[in-house]
Design a protein around this motif. Sequence first.
Motif, PDB file in Angstrom:
ATOM      1  N   ASN A  58      -6.618  -9.940   3.428  1.00  0.00           N
ATOM      2  CA  ASN A  58      -7.590  -9.430   4.390  1.00  0.00           C
ATOM      3  C   ASN A  58      -7.977  -7.989   4.107  1.00  0.00           C
ATOM      4  N   PHE A  59      -6.994  -7.192   3.714  1.00  0.00           N
ATOM      5  CA  PHE A  59      -7.291  -5.783   3.414  1.00  0.00           C
ATOM      6  C   PHE A  59      -8.192  -5.650   2.199  1.00  0.00           C
ATOM      7  N   ALA A  60      -7.962  -6.467   1.200  1.00  0.00           N
ATOM      8  CA  ALA A  60      -8.810  -6.407   0.007  1.00  0.00           C
ATOM      9  C   ALA A  60     -10.267  -6.701   0.382  1.00  0.00           C
ATOM     10  N   LEU A  61     -10.473  -7.672   1.254  1.00  0.00           N
ATOM     11  CA  LEU A  61     -11.835  -7.998   1.687  1.00  0.00           C
ATOM     12  C   LEU A  61     -12.396  -6.929   2.621  1.00  0.00           C
ATOM     13  N   LEU A  62     -11.610  -6.507   3.597  1.00  0.00           N
ATOM     14  CA  LEU A  62     -12.086  -5.501   4.552  1.00  0.00           C
ATOM     15  C   LEU A  62     -12.378  -4.159   3.888  1.00  0.00           C
ATOM     16  N   ASN A  63     -11.651  -3.861   2.812  1.00  0.00           N
ATOM     17  CA  ASN A  63     -11.862  -2.600   2.094  1.00  0.00           C
ATOM     18  C   ASN A  63     -12.890  -2.728   0.977  1.00  0.00           C
ATOM     19  N   ASN A  64     -13.543  -3.886   0.889  1.00  0.00           N
ATOM     20  CA  ASN A  64     -14.572  -4.130  -0.129  1.00  0.00           C
ATOM     21  C   ASN A  64     -14.069  -3.857  -1.551  1.00  0.00           C
ATOM     22  N   GLU A  65     -12.837  -4.297  -1.817  1.00  0.00           N
ATOM     23  CA  GLU A  65     -12.270  -4.113  -3.159  1.00  0.00           C
ATOM     24  C   GLU A  65     -13.032  -4.945  -4.171  1.00  0.00           C
ATOM     25  N   LYS A  66     -13.001  -4.517  -5.403  1.00  0.00           N
ATOM     26  CA  LYS A  66     -13.690  -5.218  -6.490  1.00  0.00           C
ATOM     27  C   LYS A  66     -12.782  -6.232  -7.189  1.00  0.00           C
ATOM     28  N   ASN A  67     -11.439  -6.011  -7.101  1.00  0.00           N
ATOM     29  CA  ASN A  67     -10.482  -6.870  -7.802  1.00  0.00           C
ATOM     30  C   ASN A  67      -9.294  -7.199  -6.919  1.00  0.00           C
ATOM     31  N   TYR A  68      -8.667  -8.320  -7.240  1.00  0.00           N
ATOM     32  CA  TYR A  68      -7.446  -8.741  -6.565  1.00  0.00           C
ATOM     33  C   TYR A  68      -6.670  -9.578  -7.580  1.00  0.00           C
ATOM     34  N   GLY A  69      -5.520 -10.122  -7.193  1.00  0.00           N
ATOM     35  CA  GLY A  69      -4.790 -10.930  -8.156  1.00  0.00           C
ATOM     36  C   GLY A  69      -3.440 -11.378  -7.673  1.00  0.00           C
ATOM     37  N   ALA A  70      -2.521 -11.489  -8.638  1.00  0.00           N
ATOM     38  CA  ALA A  70      -1.146 -11.892  -8.384  1.00  0.00           C
ATOM     39  C   ALA A  70      -0.233 -11.032  -9.242  1.00  0.00           C
ATOM     40  N   VAL A  71       0.982 -10.813  -8.748  1.00  0.00           N
ATOM     41  CA  VAL A  71       1.944  -9.959  -9.452  1.00  0.00           C
ATOM     42  C   VAL A  71       3.316 -10.618  -9.500  1.00  0.00           C
ATOM     43  N   CYS A  72       4.094 -10.162 -10.461  1.00  0.00           N
ATOM     44  CA  CYS A  72       5.522 -10.451 -10.516  1.00  0.00           C
ATOM     45  C   CYS A  72       6.221  -9.102 -10.574  1.00  0.00           C
ATOM     46  N   HIS A  73       7.177  -8.900  -9.681  1.00  0.00           N
ATOM     47  CA  HIS A  73       7.881  -7.619  -9.648  1.00  0.00           C
ATOM     48  C   HIS A  73       9.368  -7.828  -9.400  1.00  0.00           C
ATOM     49  N   TYR A  74      10.147  -6.836  -9.768  1.00  0.00           N
ATOM     50  CA  TYR A  74      11.569  -6.834  -9.464  1.00  0.00           C
ATOM     51  C   TYR A  74      11.739  -6.797  -7.950  1.00  0.00           C
ATOM     52  N   MET A  75      12.723  -7.507  -7.443  1.00  0.00           N
ATOM     53  CA  MET A  75      13.029  -7.435  -6.014  1.00  0.00           C
ATOM     54  C   MET A  75      14.084  -6.361  -5.788  1.00  0.00           C
ATOM     55  N   LYS A  76      13.837  -5.568  -4.772  1.00  0.00           N
ATOM     56  CA  LYS A  76      14.775  -4.535  -4.347  1.00  0.00           C
ATOM     57  C   LYS A  76      15.029  -4.712  -2.859  1.00  0.00           C
ATOM     58  N   LYS A  77      15.900  -3.901  -2.327  1.00  0.00           N
ATOM     59  CA  LYS A  77      16.228  -3.964  -0.900  1.00  0.00           C
ATOM     60  C   LYS A  77      14.969  -3.802  -0.049  1.00  0.00           C
ATOM     61  N   GLU A  78      14.126  -2.834  -0.388  1.00  0.00           N
ATOM     62  CA  GLU A  78      12.887  -2.600   0.351  1.00  0.00           C
ATOM     63  C   GLU A  78      11.823  -3.562  -0.167  1.00  0.00           C
ATOM     64  N   ILE A  79      11.102  -4.173   0.735  1.00  0.00           N
ATOM     65  CA  ILE A  79      10.106  -5.183   0.382  1.00  0.00           C
ATOM     66  C   ILE A  79       8.994  -4.588  -0.473  1.00  0.00           C
ATOM     67  N   ASP A  80       8.625  -5.303  -1.525  1.00  0.00           N
ATOM     68  CA  ASP A  80       7.505  -4.955  -2.410  1.00  0.00           C
ATOM     69  C   ASP A  80       7.553  -3.513  -2.906  1.00  0.00           C
ATOM     70  N   THR A  81       8.725  -3.108  -3.379  1.00  0.00           N
ATOM     71  CA  THR A  81       8.867  -1.765  -3.938  1.00  0.00           C
ATOM     72  C   THR A  81       9.389  -1.788  -5.375  1.00  0.00           C
ATOM     73  N   GLY A  82       9.874  -2.938  -5.833  1.00  0.00           N
ATOM     74  CA  GLY A  82      10.372  -3.026  -7.203  1.00  0.00           C
ATOM     75  C   GLY A  82       9.238  -2.971  -8.209  1.00  0.00           C
ATOM     76  N   ASP A  83       9.524  -2.470  -9.390  1.00  0.00           N
ATOM     77  CA  ASP A  83       8.493  -2.323 -10.418  1.00  0.00           C
ATOM     78  C   ASP A  83       7.832  -3.658 -10.766  1.00  0.00           C
ATOM     79  N   ILE A  84       6.525  -3.598 -10.987  1.00  0.00           N
ATOM     80  CA  ILE A  84       5.736  -4.757 -11.394  1.00  0.00           C
ATOM     81  C   ILE A  84       5.917  -4.945 -12.907  1.00  0.00           C
ATOM     82  N   ILE A  85       6.109  -6.208 -13.320  1.00  0.00           N
ATOM     83  CA  ILE A  85       6.219  -6.484 -14.756  1.00  0.00           C
ATOM     84  C   ILE A  85       5.072  -7.352 -15.278  1.00  0.00           C
ATOM     85  N   ILE A  86       4.434  -8.113 -14.393  1.00  0.00           N
ATOM     86  CA  ILE A  86       3.295  -8.947 -14.796  1.00  0.00           C
ATOM     87  C   ILE A  86       2.249  -8.873 -13.688  1.00  0.00           C
TER      88      ILE A  86
END
Length: 182
Positions: A87-115
């Motif tokens: 929703n944020f990508a659309l509401l902010n009129n972003e030009k790109n979006y996608g999918a990611v793979c990242h390391y999992m850490k204790k804090e949600i969505d804070t581990g480094d992205i690898i793909i």
Amino acid sequence: MLYIFLNPNKKLNSHISHILDKSELSYKIYYPSSIDDLHDIDLEHSSSNIALSVLSKVIFPEKFLVQFDSAFNIHPGSKDYPGFGYNFALLNNEKNYGAVCHYMKKEIDTGDIIIESNFAISELESVDTLQFKTYFHILIVLMKFINCVKNKTLFDLKRTEWTRRPYLKKDFLEMIEKINDK
């Protein structure tokens, strides 16, 4: 051993299972609905246990993650959109979006992205079409991840940091409130 954690309610699961079957990797799939379901996971003692969450709604506690040599998460987003992002990508009129793979850490969505696999957002995009396109890119990320595991190059991948903190559901509700006030 690769331990896969899937959202039990996703139609994409059959495609994920098909890709895993063709991979020739040793894996086990679990469908946790809640954190309580993680207590029943039977880990084998092997030289390399990797956890991979794909679209799971369960937040994995640190005491669970430390049982694995490494833990990863594949989900919708980009380095600019961790967390609750369609929703944020659309509401902010972003030009790109996608999918990611990242390391999992204790804090949600804070581990480094690898793909990361991104695509252009059309001016005609809706939440439904954005989700559909994103699911395709989740499968692309999954296939890249599996190839890296098979080729033993997973830990050689360049790490990318998120550009900001994850959007939370409360952020979305605040943005909707601002739109409704206009």
